[in-house]
Design a protein around this motif. Sequence first.
Motif, mmCIF file in Angstrom:
data_model
loop_
_atom_site.group_PDB
_atom_site.id
_atom_site.type_symbol
_atom_site.label_atom_id
_atom_site.label_comp_id
_atom_site.label_asym_id
_atom_site.label_seq_id
_atom_site.Cartn_x
_atom_site.Cartn_y
_atom_site.Cartn_z
ATOM 1 N N ILE A 16 -20.386 38.561 50.876
ATOM 2 C CA ILE A 16 -19.518 37.423 50.576
ATOM 3 C C ILE A 16 -20.331 36.133 50.518
ATOM 4 N N GLU A 17 -21.347 36.052 51.382
ATOM 5 C CA GLU A 17 -22.168 34.834 51.434
ATOM 6 C C GLU A 17 -22.971 34.632 50.147
ATOM 7 N N GLN A 18 -23.226 35.702 49.424
ATOM 8 C CA GLN A 18 -24.020 35.598 48.195
ATOM 9 C C GLN A 18 -23.182 35.238 46.974
ATOM 10 N N LEU A 19 -21.860 35.275 47.130
ATOM 11 C CA LEU A 19 -20.981 34.960 46.009
ATOM 12 C C LEU A 19 -20.571 33.494 46.036
ATOM 13 N N PRO A 20 -20.407 32.871 44.869
ATOM 14 C CA PRO A 20 -19.895 31.490 44.851
ATOM 15 C C PRO A 20 -18.504 31.462 45.473
ATOM 16 N N PHE A 21 -18.287 30.531 46.357
ATOM 17 C CA PHE A 21 -16.981 30.417 47.018
ATOM 18 C C PHE A 21 -16.562 28.959 46.987
ATOM 19 N N LYS A 22 -15.464 28.678 46.300
ATOM 20 C CA LYS A 22 -15.023 27.300 46.080
ATOM 21 C C LYS A 22 -13.955 26.844 47.060
ATOM 22 N N GLY A 23 -13.533 27.734 47.971
ATOM 23 C CA GLY A 23 -12.518 27.354 48.956
ATOM 24 C C GLY A 23 -11.105 27.530 48.425
ATOM 25 N N ASP A 24 -10.154 26.949 49.154
ATOM 26 C CA ASP A 24 -8.741 27.083 48.815
ATOM 27 C C ASP A 24 -8.395 26.308 47.547
ATOM 28 N N THR A 25 -7.413 26.805 46.822
ATOM 29 C CA THR A 25 -6.810 26.077 45.706
ATOM 30 C C THR A 25 -5.554 25.401 46.235
ATOM 31 N N VAL A 26 -5.488 24.079 46.083
ATOM 32 C CA VAL A 26 -4.404 23.313 46.706
ATOM 33 C C VAL A 26 -3.700 22.450 45.655
ATOM 34 N N ILE A 27 -2.415 22.687 45.496
ATOM 35 C CA ILE A 27 -1.581 21.876 44.604
ATOM 36 C C ILE A 27 -0.702 21.003 45.496
ATOM 37 N N GLY A 28 -0.715 19.702 45.276
ATOM 38 C CA GLY A 28 0.037 18.783 46.130
ATOM 39 C C GLY A 28 1.538 18.880 45.918
ATOM 40 N N ASN A 29 2.231 17.843 46.299
ATOM 41 C CA ASN A 29 3.690 17.763 46.155
ATOM 42 C C ASN A 29 4.060 17.025 44.873
ATOM 43 N N ASP A 30 5.222 17.372 44.306
ATOM 44 C CA ASP A 30 5.735 16.674 43.125
ATOM 45 C C ASP A 30 4.737 16.738 41.965
ATOM 46 N N VAL A 31 4.098 17.887 41.790
ATOM 47 C CA VAL A 31 3.144 18.092 40.690
ATOM 48 C C VAL A 31 3.850 18.822 39.557
ATOM 49 N N TRP A 32 3.639 18.373 38.334
ATOM 50 C CA TRP A 32 4.207 19.021 37.157
ATOM 51 C C TRP A 32 3.069 19.676 36.387
ATOM 52 N N ILE A 33 3.173 21.000 36.215
ATOM 53 C CA ILE A 33 2.151 21.765 35.506
ATOM 54 C C ILE A 33 2.778 22.335 34.238
ATOM 55 N N GLY A 34 2.248 21.957 33.081
ATOM 56 C CA GLY A 34 2.800 22.391 31.806
ATOM 57 C C GLY A 34 2.502 23.842 31.479
ATOM 58 N N GLN A 35 2.970 24.276 30.287
ATOM 59 C CA GLN A 35 2.824 25.673 29.880
ATOM 60 C C GLN A 35 1.360 26.066 29.663
ATOM 61 N N ASN A 36 1.068 27.317 30.011
ATOM 62 C CA ASN A 36 -0.217 27.950 29.695
ATOM 63 C C ASN A 36 -1.408 27.191 30.275
ATOM 64 N N VAL A 37 -1.264 26.755 31.502
ATOM 65 C CA VAL A 37 -2.345 26.071 32.213
ATOM 66 C C VAL A 37 -3.117 27.079 33.058
ATOM 67 N N THR A 38 -4.432 26.944 33.069
ATOM 68 C CA THR A 38 -5.297 27.751 33.926
ATOM 69 C C THR A 38 -5.946 26.842 34.958
ATOM 70 N N ILE A 39 -5.867 27.250 36.216
ATOM 71 C CA ILE A 39 -6.449 26.474 37.308
ATOM 72 C C ILE A 39 -7.543 27.309 37.964
ATOM 73 N N MET A 40 -8.746 26.787 38.000
ATOM 74 C CA MET A 40 -9.908 27.526 38.477
ATOM 75 C C MET A 40 -10.018 27.484 40.009
ATOM 76 N N PRO A 41 -10.851 28.348 40.591
ATOM 77 C CA PRO A 41 -10.926 28.447 42.059
ATOM 78 C C PRO A 41 -11.304 27.128 42.736
ATOM 79 N N GLY A 42 -10.645 26.864 43.844
ATOM 80 C CA GLY A 42 -11.009 25.738 44.689
ATOM 81 C C GLY A 42 -10.570 24.373 44.207
ATOM 82 N N VAL A 43 -9.812 24.314 43.116
ATOM 83 C CA VAL A 43 -9.367 23.022 42.578
ATOM 84 C C VAL A 43 -8.295 22.420 43.491
ATOM 85 N N LYS A 44 -8.350 21.105 43.663
ATOM 86 C CA LYS A 44 -7.349 20.356 44.419
ATOM 87 C C LYS A 44 -6.640 19.398 43.461
#
Length: 216
Positions: A108-136
Motif C-alpha cells: 500500500i505504501e508503494q501506491l499513490p494515495f490521495k486520501g479521502d474524497t470530501v464533498i462539502g455541504n450545499d454542493v451542486w454536481i452536474g451530469q456526467n462529472v468525474t471526481i478523482m481520488p482525494g479531491v476536496k
Amino acid sequence: MKGPDKNRLYPREEIKTLCYIRNLPKKPNVEIGEYTYYSDNKESPENFYSHIHHHYEFLGDKLIIGKFCGIAEGITFIMNGANHRMDGITTYPFNIFGGGWEKVTPTIEQLPFKGDTVIGNDVWIGQNVTIMPGVKIGDGAIIAANSTVVKNVEPYTIYGGNPAQFIKKRFDKEKVQFLQNLQWWNWDEEKIFDHLELLTSENGLEQLITSWSLSS
C-alpha cells in the motif's frame, strides 16, 4: 409539516428518479449527509453506489458527502484503488493477472494515495462529472456538467471543463465568509422552513447579512 421527511428514501413517492442517498443501505467508508440527493433518469437512483469505482475497504479511503448536495446522473467517483504504482519503469499492474506475476504485488505504501474524497455541504454536481481520488470540494460549490475534477475546489466557486478549471466566484470574499460562518445546512428543519424565501431568493443573502448584523 416543516419539509419532507429526511428519513425517507424517496422524499416524494411519485418521483422515482431521485432519492436521499443517505437512506440507502450503509456502505463501508461512505458517509453522506442529510437531504443530499442523487437524480438519475436512466437507471434507478438506488444504484448510486455503483458510481463509486475502485473503492476497496482495506485501503481505508473514505468518500464523504455533506448535507443538501444535489448530484446529477452520470456521476463517477474514482477512489484510490484505481491507482497504479508509478515509481518504476512501467505502470502496468502485472500482479493482478497472476501466473507468477503476483511476485511484484506492491505494498500500500508503494501506491499513490490521495486520501479521502470530501464533498462539502450545499454542493451542486452536474451530469456526467468525474471526481478523482482525494479531491476536496468546498461548501456551496458548483461543478459544471461533463467536468473531470482533478484538484480541490474552493467554497462557493464554479468549476468546469476537463480538467475542471475555475470559472468564477459565486460571491465575494466577505459573503463567502458569512455563509461559512452561517452554516445554514446545520439549522433545524423549522428554522430552514421559516427562512426558505431568503435562502432561495436573489436578494436573500443581503437580507440575511443585514438581519444578522442588526441582531448582533
